[in-house]
Design an enzyme around this catalytic site. Sequence first.
Site, mmCIF file in Angstrom:
data_model
loop_
_atom_site.group_PDB
_atom_site.id
_atom_site.type_symbol
_atom_site.label_atom_id
_atom_site.label_comp_id
_atom_site.label_asym_id
_atom_site.label_seq_id
_atom_site.Cartn_x
_atom_site.Cartn_y
_atom_site.Cartn_z
ATOM 1 N N CYS A 161 -10.403 24.828 -18.226
ATOM 2 C CA CYS A 161 -11.226 23.673 -18.723
ATOM 3 C C CYS A 161 -10.403 24.843 -20.708
ATOM 4 O O CYS A 161 -10.976 26.300 -20.300
ATOM 5 C CB CYS A 161 -12.612 23.903 -18.561
ATOM 6 S SG CYS A 161 -13.483 22.720 -19.696
ATOM 7 N N PRO B 285 -10.057 17.414 -10.726
ATOM 8 C CA PRO B 285 -11.671 17.900 -10.997
ATOM 9 C C PRO B 285 -11.866 17.746 -12.393
ATOM 10 O O PRO B 285 -11.686 18.367 -13.609
ATOM 11 C CB PRO B 285 -11.966 18.872 -10.448
ATOM 12 C CG PRO B 285 -10.736 19.982 -10.800
ATOM 13 C CD PRO B 285 -9.551 18.505 -11.389
ATOM 14 N N GLN C 194 -15.289 23.430 -6.667
ATOM 15 C CA GLN C 194 -14.263 23.668 -8.162
ATOM 16 C C GLN C 194 -14.976 24.572 -8.475
ATOM 17 O O GLN C 194 -16.125 24.254 -9.263
ATOM 18 C CB GLN C 194 -13.182 23.214 -9.024
ATOM 19 C CG GLN C 194 -12.734 24.183 -10.130
ATOM 20 C CD GLN C 194 -11.840 23.753 -11.331
ATOM 21 O OE1 GLN C 194 -12.814 22.983 -11.718
ATOM 22 N NE2 GLN C 194 -11.098 22.838 -10.862
ATOM 23 N N ARG D 36 -7.745 11.189 -15.692
ATOM 24 C CA ARG D 36 -7.922 9.986 -16.214
ATOM 25 C C ARG D 36 -7.202 9.141 -16.281
ATOM 26 O O ARG D 36 -8.383 7.527 -15.963
ATOM 27 C CB ARG D 36 -7.628 10.985 -17.060
ATOM 28 C CG ARG D 36 -9.157 11.942 -18.058
ATOM 29 C CD ARG D 36 -9.245 11.719 -19.801
ATOM 30 N NE ARG D 36 -9.690 13.150 -19.848
ATOM 31 C CZ ARG D 36 -9.933 13.438 -20.259
ATOM 32 N NH1 ARG D 36 -9.624 13.267 -21.839
ATOM 33 N NH2 ARG D 36 -10.646 14.233 -20.877
ATOM 34 N N GLY E 275 -0.516 16.127 -15.659
ATOM 35 C CA GLY E 275 -0.456 16.379 -17.035
ATOM 36 C C GLY E 275 -0.059 15.299 -17.097
ATOM 37 O O GLY E 275 1.745 15.087 -16.263
ATOM 38 N N ASP E 276 -0.259 13.621 -17.802
ATOM 39 C CA ASP E 276 0.056 12.556 -18.025
ATOM 40 C C ASP E 276 1.017 11.669 -17.422
ATOM 41 O O ASP E 276 1.662 11.573 -16.832
ATOM 42 C CB ASP E 276 1.827 13.159 -19.207
ATOM 43 C CG ASP E 276 1.329 13.598 -20.489
ATOM 44 O OD1 ASP E 276 0.188 14.007 -20.457
ATOM 45 O OD2 ASP E 276 1.766 14.010 -21.509
#
Length: 355
Positions: free
Chosen positions: A102, A18, A72, A229, A205-206
């Site tokens: 967040c 999200p 969410q 992303r 993450g990553d």
Amino acid sequence: MVKIGNIELGEFPLLLAPMEDVSDPPFRAVCKDNGADLMYTEFISSEGLIRDAIKSRKKLDIFDYERPVGIQIFGGDEESLSLAAQIVEATNPDLLDINFGCPVKKVACKGAGAGILKDIPKMVKLTAAVVKATRLPVTIKTRLGWDDDTKNIEDVAERLQDVGIKALTIHGRTRTQMYKGSADWTLIGKVKNNPRIQIPIFGNGDICTPEQVIAARQKYGVDGVMIGRAAIGYPWIFREIKHFMKTGEHLPLPTVLERVEVCKKHLHQSVAWKGEVVGILEMRRHYTNYLKGLPHIKEFRQQLVTYNTLAEIEEVLDAVVLQYKDHIFERAAPQLAAHDFLPADNEMAGCNVYG
């Protein structure tokens, strides 16, 4: 088979993260087309839902082609979160997720998002209230802890499971890290391999290459990964990962024509959902990634973020196809990531996206 409640997600699901101002229905549509197994809406303020704020309510829009899909929410007040959970349930998603990860100030400083990591008893209490307020499966997305001195995710995972959550996604950074440095998957692996933990554990993450996904599965045993992303302007990442996991081989990179066709679909979905003015405006953040890797693309990109009609933008995109029809994209050379995520043979590719 990985399951969240009664929702079957396959053997090793790939989740779309999200992302605020990104994970809207048009973006989710192109990710679903390319193999995302579970997707989440942008995070929605519990206070906004209760106040009937137009922007918050609009984010509740979900469509059958997206399923399974989760909504969410975030907030730092027990009553507000409980009421928001009931509003969410009425829209009939497949599950409800609480954002406890967040890191941005406007959220965390109000005791919501990653701000709750300063008060774990309250985090557990809020979660229990939401679980009690809805019949939907409740999941959590959070971080390792507030800072390096409070990486308490192992204890947090047990306590959240005990109050009834059905899955947990862990971003491998603390709140104070924000999106800097490298994600640490070591603690994610410890949570997954804790014999007390019976719910699915997803790592985040990553993640931006198929090799990283293989490593996450083999080294840390996670039930699936969440991608953020790395999917922006490149929804093909989901199908590429699945193909690589099945065959050990990379799919050919999408051609210019494929990239433009998917970009157009995204654009049309955006206009259909938001109207031409807003839909065109909010697509501007995506063009750079869709056209990444094309040389001397600046002039075209400038036109795409300047023009205000669908016809003008489509004309530019068609010109891109003509200009670059013979362009061959190259796969980025692997770069070593400076953290414990690397497998022993050092074949891991690093990346500069966090999600």
